[in-house]
Design an enzyme around this catalytic site. Sequence first.
Site, PDB file in Angstrom:
ATOM      1  N   GLY B  47       0.995  -1.408   0.509  1.00 16.75           N
ATOM      2  CA  GLY B  47      -0.312   0.121   0.009  1.00 16.75           C
ATOM      3  C   GLY B  47       0.809   0.828  -0.184  1.00 16.75           C
ATOM      4  O   GLY B  47       1.976   0.785  -0.187  1.00 16.75           O
ATOM      5  N   ASN B  48       0.434   2.751   0.034  1.00 16.67           N
ATOM      6  CA  ASN B  48       0.576   3.740   0.593  1.00 16.67           C
ATOM      7  C   ASN B  48      -0.012   4.934   1.007  1.00 16.67           C
ATOM      8  O   ASN B  48      -0.910   4.829   1.851  1.00 16.67           O
ATOM      9  CB  ASN B  48       1.807   4.059  -1.029  1.00 16.67           C
ATOM     10  CG  ASN B  48       0.521   4.718  -1.748  1.00 16.67           C
ATOM     11  OD1 ASN B  48      -0.330   5.795  -1.400  1.00 16.67           O
ATOM     12  ND2 ASN B  48      -0.333   4.223  -2.530  1.00 16.67           N
ATOM     13  N   ARG B  49       0.861   5.623   1.835  1.00 19.85           N
ATOM     14  CA  ARG B  49       0.575   6.264   3.052  1.00 19.85           C
ATOM     15  C   ARG B  49      -0.673   7.074   2.220  1.00 19.85           C
ATOM     16  O   ARG B  49      -1.137   8.172   2.427  1.00 19.85           O
ATOM     17  CB  ARG B  49       1.506   7.007   3.342  1.00 19.85           C
ATOM     18  CG  ARG B  49       2.242   5.773   4.014  1.00 19.85           C
ATOM     19  CD  ARG B  49       3.364   6.885   4.822  1.00 19.85           C
ATOM     20  NE  ARG B  49       3.955   5.815   5.867  1.00 19.85           N
ATOM     21  CZ  ARG B  49       4.378   6.328   7.001  1.00 19.85           C
ATOM     22  NH1 ARG B  49       3.721   7.218   7.290  1.00 19.85           N
ATOM     23  NH2 ARG B  49       5.628   6.001   7.625  1.00 19.85           N
ATOM     24  N   SER B  50      -0.705   7.514   1.248  1.00 20.73           N
ATOM     25  CA  SER B  50      -2.115   8.598   0.308  1.00 20.73           C
ATOM     26  C   SER B  50      -3.748   8.511   1.537  1.00 20.73           C
ATOM     27  O   SER B  50      -3.894   7.035   1.627  1.00 20.73           O
ATOM     28  CB  SER B  50      -2.666   8.105  -1.285  1.00 20.73           C
ATOM     29  OG  SER B  50      -3.517   8.947  -1.831  1.00 20.73           O
ATOM     30  N   ALA B 114      -3.052   7.861  -5.244  1.00 25.50           N
ATOM     31  CA  ALA B 114      -1.334   7.776  -5.726  1.00 25.50           C
ATOM     32  C   ALA B 114      -1.669   5.606  -5.707  1.00 25.50           C
ATOM     33  O   ALA B 114      -1.458   5.641  -5.241  1.00 25.50           O
ATOM     34  CB  ALA B 114      -0.493   7.647  -4.116  1.00 25.50           C
TER      35      ALA B 114
END
Lengths: 243, 243
Positions: B47-50, B114
Amino acid sequence: QIAAVVADFFADFFARQTAQQQAWLGKKLLITAGPTFEDLDPVRFIGNRSSGKMGFALAAAAAQQGAEVILITGPVNLATPPGVTRIDVRSAQQMLAQVQAHYSGVDVMIGAAAVADFRMAQPAAHKIKKQANQDELMLTLIKNPDIIAWVAQQVDKPYLVGFAAETEAVADYARHKRVQKGLDMICANQVGAGLGFEVSDNALLVITANGEYPLPTQSKQALARELLAQLHTELAKIEASDQ
Amino acid sequence: QIAAVVADFFADFFARQTAQQQAWLGKKLLITAGPTFEDLDPVRFIGNRSSGKMGFALAAAAAQQGAEVILITGPVNLATPPGVTRIDVRSAQQMLAQVQAHYSGVDVMIGAAAVADFRMAQPAAHKIKKQANQDELMLTLIKNPDIIAWVAQQVDKPYLVGFAAETEAVADYARHKRVQKGLDMICANQVGAGLGFEVSDNALLVITANGEYPLPTQSKQALARELLAQLHTELAKIEASDQ
């Protein structure tokens, strides 16, 4: 006569409530919950689908029944249950450090967190850039510390409860995992088909050295109360045999 | 913080009262938001922090000003803004499919998501098991489709707005990315130091072929309104030069 029945019902209800309320009085529980997120770089991470609901339900029920509860949780979107001391962490290493700081003097530790097995050896300090001609990215991950196995090796270890969440052959795997990690109890958790992660209902097979106890599909709140009752019975057996 | 909330409330209130409300009437916007999650197996993902906040703020502001808004979002914990058509997706491939289904006839597409650059070539059908003697895990990831670049190649492409979120050299990178991907506008977004992902405040450098416009640090709601105003000015220039 109806008044007498109603009065009886409530007397019984409140007696049960009070008994249940006192069941964990004087006991100290350490509970881990949620996923851990392992950063690949400042924006990307490896996560998992654990919602933290089971661990939070256990913390809520134990605190309601009089226990002192420390809840160490990975990134979740859940409110702290009343009376629970909550410690937020992100990675497996951070969770281990908090468990090491808090396990001592605890009667029961329940490892309900879905701790990542692997992490980046060295997370990138800056965002990993995609190159135009780059079709593949190889990530080399290293093994994370095994938190509950670390606790199991301590001389002052609490009664240890683990979870095994699997998509296949969960009971067999759980029996093996309980012995191999040195756990007192393991809760086998079938993932998928509307059960387990990211859902509100769950079913568990509770496995100890003394036997196996299936807890049927129900809300995680109800399941938490049943699991605590089973756990209470197991602790009572140990205390009886110690005397 | 309360002052900021109150200020936002009034800015919002007066925005409704003015002719600005009509600014986007008759226009259709497609906005992507949030992260994408790329599954490694049934429980683990990259995942990513968006947080999705910037994309959702843009969707809310555009709808408030009369636009028809389609919002295609990855996994976020945000309420759908009033008047916005929301489509939930998980992976980059799912987001591409929804963009392909909805980009046609749109006046402006804002790619605020993102999107993960890489995914597993073949996600495991069952949970990847850690072996006792296994100290490393190698993951081979392949490149994901470039969603906004795909749209840029279509003959009926809308006015295209991208984002560049970087931890370093963001303006330089953004200028290059705008030209290379065929975008009309790019919003350079410094990540870190309390700005960017997972926070409520942000600052942007808006870059078009006509110039660069810094939008100072403010709430994502206020920033969304400023960005829409700048976008409106750019569209007016194009419409004027077309006549």
